[in-house]
Design an enzyme around this catalytic site. Sequence first.
Site, PDB file in Angstrom:
ATOM      1  N   ASN A   1      -0.628  -5.753 -17.700  1.00 12.17           N
ATOM      2  CA  ASN A   1      -1.105  -4.377 -17.812  1.00 12.17           C
ATOM      3  C   ASN A   1      -2.621  -4.384 -17.657  1.00 12.17           C
ATOM      4  O   ASN A   1      -3.305  -5.203 -18.266  1.00 12.17           O
ATOM      5  CB  ASN A   1      -0.708  -3.786 -19.161  1.00 12.17           C
ATOM      6  CG  ASN A   1      -0.859  -2.285 -19.215  1.00 12.17           C
ATOM      7  OD1 ASN A   1      -1.941  -1.751 -19.031  1.00 12.17           O
ATOM      8  ND2 ASN A   1       0.243  -1.600 -19.465  1.00 12.17           N
TER       9      ASN A   1
ATOM     10  N   LYS B   1      12.030   1.086 -12.888  1.00 11.60           N
ATOM     11  CA  LYS B   1      11.451  -0.236 -13.194  1.00 11.60           C
ATOM     12  C   LYS B   1      12.545  -1.301 -13.128  1.00 11.60           C
ATOM     13  O   LYS B   1      13.626  -1.127 -13.688  1.00 11.60           O
ATOM     14  CB  LYS B   1      10.770  -0.229 -14.561  1.00 11.60           C
ATOM     15  CG  LYS B   1      10.015  -1.525 -14.865  1.00 11.60           C
ATOM     16  CD  LYS B   1       9.123  -1.373 -16.078  1.00 11.60           C
ATOM     17  CE  LYS B   1       8.398  -2.662 -16.419  1.00 11.60           C
ATOM     18  NZ  LYS B   1       7.540  -3.123 -15.308  1.00 11.60           N
TER      19      LYS B   1
ATOM     20  N   HIS C   1      10.033   2.659 -20.118  1.00  9.56           N
ATOM     21  CA  HIS C   1       9.538   2.880 -18.762  1.00  9.56           C
ATOM     22  C   HIS C   1      10.517   3.739 -17.972  1.00  9.56           C
ATOM     23  O   HIS C   1      11.662   3.935 -18.385  1.00  9.56           O
ATOM     24  CB  HIS C   1       9.309   1.548 -18.041  1.00  9.56           C
ATOM     25  CG  HIS C   1       8.073   0.828 -18.477  1.00  9.56           C
ATOM     26  ND1 HIS C   1       8.054  -0.009 -19.569  1.00  9.56           N
ATOM     27  CD2 HIS C   1       6.809   0.827 -17.983  1.00  9.56           C
ATOM     28  CE1 HIS C   1       6.832  -0.495 -19.727  1.00  9.56           C
ATOM     29  NE2 HIS C   1       6.056  -0.005 -18.785  1.00  9.56           N
TER      30      HIS C   1
ATOM     31  N   VAL D   1       0.803  -1.223   0.000  1.00 10.87           N
ATOM     32  CA  VAL D   1       0.000   0.000   0.000  1.00 10.87           C
ATOM     33  C   VAL D   1       0.840   1.279   0.000  1.00 10.87           C
ATOM     34  O   VAL D   1       0.354   2.328  -0.413  1.00 10.87           O
ATOM     35  CB  VAL D   1      -0.978  -0.017   1.205  1.00 10.87           C
ATOM     36  CG1 VAL D   1      -0.237   0.238   2.522  1.00 10.87           C
ATOM     37  CG2 VAL D   1      -2.111   0.966   1.009  1.00 10.87           C
TER      38      VAL D   1
ATOM     39  N   GLY E   1      -1.200  -7.580 -10.380  1.00 10.29           N
ATOM     40  CA  GLY E   1      -0.566  -6.683 -11.342  1.00 10.29           C
ATOM     41  C   GLY E   1       0.939  -6.790 -11.315  1.00 10.29           C
ATOM     42  O   GLY E   1       1.627  -6.075 -12.051  1.00 10.29           O
TER      43      GLY E   1
END
Length: 269
Positions: free
Chosen positions: A124, A159, A155, A9, A98
């Site tokens: 995605n 990443k 990206h 989170v 995800g």
Amino acid sequence: MRKIAVFGVSGRMGQMLVREIDAASGASLSAAVERAGHDWIGQDLGRMMGGAARDLVVTDDIDAALAASDVIIDFTAPAATVALARRAADAGVAHVIGTTGFDDDDLAALAEIGTRGHIVRAGNMSLGVNLLVTLARQVAAALGEEFDVEIVEAHHRHKVDAPSGTALMLGEAVAQGRGVNLSDVADRGRDGITGARREGAIGFHAIRGGDFIGEHDVIFAGPGERVTLRHVASDRALFARGAVRAAMWLEGRAPGEYSMLDVLGLGKS
């Protein structure tokens, strides 16, 4: 109300997921979870996100989060996701994944868990990208192998995996359109004296830098002409919206490992 827990989170995506769940009709945030030892553990989620207190404390208690939830959304790391998928399936809690960067063993484990659990997994979550996947499959089926295929993605500098999960989704779509296995034809980057391009190869190239959110090009280069399919993401919130949509869609589904194509009505399920 569909009770949704967010794992990871504190990250950018985790916080966007919280905002999208708050904004979604028929959804409520049931738990906010971080890894053990994280600075946010035991703190009020609203305060940690820079806003007003919201009477929800960030926790590392996975069992309690699962017990409070109908579905969890997870953009974390491959090993953590696979372990969490097992626990969610055992608890009868649906799982939206995800996370990217899985290896073949991870994917096999998730496929097995999907025989008894309820999973949506996608590299995605955006509508546009999943439409692009469908188009890439159709174009690959229509064009012969005289059209060379290159997939180029960009990206941000942070990443950690390459090629991106989306690039691999697109590569799988092209391979399916051609009736081949991606693992047999993938060519991931080139360096040095590589020789001529291998016939039928699907090339991958990764750009990393700055604050690219996500750009993907599928190039079909043939004799005398080129066809390029392109998607550019300009707002990370679109991925969070897609994940929340998937969490809502899973309600009442049969056990299985689904994709966003299924959620969007573009797949076979």
